[in-house]
Design a protein around this motif. Structure first.
Motif, PDB file in Angstrom:
ATOM      1  N   UNK A  21       0.535  -1.269  -0.036  1.00  0.00           N
ATOM      2  CA  UNK A  21      -0.082   0.065  -0.101  1.00  0.00           C
ATOM      3  C   UNK A  21       0.911   1.400  -0.086  1.00  0.00           C
ATOM      4  N   UNK A  22       2.074   1.091   0.442  1.00  0.00           N
ATOM      5  CA  UNK A  22       2.783   2.390   0.492  1.00  0.00           C
ATOM      6  C   UNK A  22       3.176   2.754  -0.827  1.00  0.00           C
ATOM      7  N   UNK A  23       3.658   1.475  -1.630  1.00  0.00           N
ATOM      8  CA  UNK A  23       3.840   1.878  -3.204  1.00  0.00           C
ATOM      9  C   UNK A  23       2.769   2.352  -3.810  1.00  0.00           C
ATOM     10  N   UNK A  24       1.432   1.722  -3.460  1.00  0.00           N
ATOM     11  CA  UNK A  24       0.462   2.454  -4.271  1.00  0.00           C
ATOM     12  C   UNK A  24       0.162   3.614  -3.954  1.00  0.00           C
ATOM     13  N   UNK A  25       0.358   4.281  -2.655  1.00  0.00           N
ATOM     14  CA  UNK A  25       0.137   5.546  -2.295  1.00  0.00           C
ATOM     15  C   UNK A  25       1.167   6.443  -2.930  1.00  0.00           C
ATOM     16  N   UNK A  26       2.441   6.048  -3.132  1.00  0.00           N
ATOM     17  CA  UNK A  26       3.360   6.896  -3.601  1.00  0.00           C
ATOM     18  C   UNK A  26       2.906   7.247  -5.348  1.00  0.00           C
ATOM     19  N   UNK A  27       2.255   6.036  -5.989  1.00  0.00           N
ATOM     20  CA  UNK A  27       1.935   6.031  -7.384  1.00  0.00           C
ATOM     21  C   UNK A  27       0.523   7.041  -7.345  1.00  0.00           C
ATOM     22  N   UNK A  28      -0.352   7.014  -6.509  1.00  0.00           N
ATOM     23  CA  UNK A  28      -1.387   7.766  -6.528  1.00  0.00           C
ATOM     24  C   UNK A  28      -1.053   9.284  -6.304  1.00  0.00           C
ATOM     25  N   UNK A  29       0.011   9.401  -5.508  1.00  0.00           N
ATOM     26  CA  UNK A  29       0.318  10.794  -5.158  1.00  0.00           C
ATOM     27  C   UNK A  29       0.975  11.273  -6.269  1.00  0.00           C
ATOM     28  N   UNK A  30       1.541  10.886  -7.169  1.00  0.00           N
ATOM     29  CA  UNK A  30       2.086  11.389  -8.384  1.00  0.00           C
ATOM     30  C   UNK A  30       1.161  11.670  -9.563  1.00  0.00           C
ATOM     31  N   UNK A  31      -0.358  11.350  -9.161  1.00  0.00           N
ATOM     32  CA  UNK A  31      -1.139  11.558 -10.252  1.00  0.00           C
ATOM     33  C   UNK A  31      -1.753  13.014 -10.000  1.00  0.00           C
ATOM     34  N   UNK A  32      -1.610  13.891 -11.180  1.00  0.00           N
ATOM     35  CA  UNK A  32      -2.166  15.188 -10.930  1.00  0.00           C
ATOM     36  C   UNK A  32      -3.947  15.373 -10.597  1.00  0.00           C
ATOM     37  N   UNK A  33      -4.401  16.192  -9.838  1.00  0.00           N
ATOM     38  CA  UNK A  33      -5.700  16.355  -9.361  1.00  0.00           C
ATOM     39  C   UNK A  33      -6.510  16.175 -10.706  1.00  0.00           C
ATOM     40  N   UNK A  34      -6.286  16.997 -11.805  1.00  0.00           N
ATOM     41  CA  UNK A  34      -7.033  17.152 -12.996  1.00  0.00           C
ATOM     42  C   UNK A  34      -7.251  15.834 -13.599  1.00  0.00           C
TER      43      UNK A  34
END
Length: 128
Positions: A21-34
């Motif tokens: 889940x830590x890796x998944x959170x990092x992946x999601x964090x890189x996605x712009x809100x738009x």
């Protein structure tokens, strides 16, 4: 979701049942809100189209009550996020929403009054 694989890159075969889940959170964090907003909007549009019977399967999955909910949610999302996303992204989404609203009106045995259809609380009355 958004470019993530089912198994995180650093997971071993024995970790497949315990996702990182830590890796998944990092992946999601890189996605712009738009991108998140547009992706959710497109998913709502696609689901509404299916529920309106606008796919190759036609009426097999048609459910106007479900379509109404999806269209209303899409309209609310677009209304709330229009100032947050550029017109480059918002304009085609609004066009798609209007098309879904018109398709809903055509599919309804007893059409809603103007301004009372799905999402029209946010968009105003939709006319063909």
């Amino acid at each position: 979701m958004w470019g993530m694989s089912e198994t995180p890159q650093n997971a071993s075969p024995t970790d497949s049942e315990n996702p990182d889940f830590e890796a998944m959170t990092r992946d999601i964090a890189e996605v712009p809100a738009v991108e998140v907003i547009v992706t959710v909007a497109v998913n709502l549009m696609s689901a509404a189209a299916v529920k309106l019977g606008l796919t190759e399967e036609g009426d097999a999955h048609k459910d106007l009550d479900e379509a109404r909910k999806l269209i209303h949610a899409l309209a609310g999302l677009l209304d709330a996020s229009t100032t947050e996303i550029s017109s480059f992204h918002a304009a085609p989404l609004r066009d798609g929403l209007k098309s879904l609203q018109l398709a809903f009106r055509e599919a309804s045995v007893v059409p809603d009054e103007p301004g009372k259809g799905p999402g029209e609380k946010y968009t105003g009355a939709v006319y063909g």
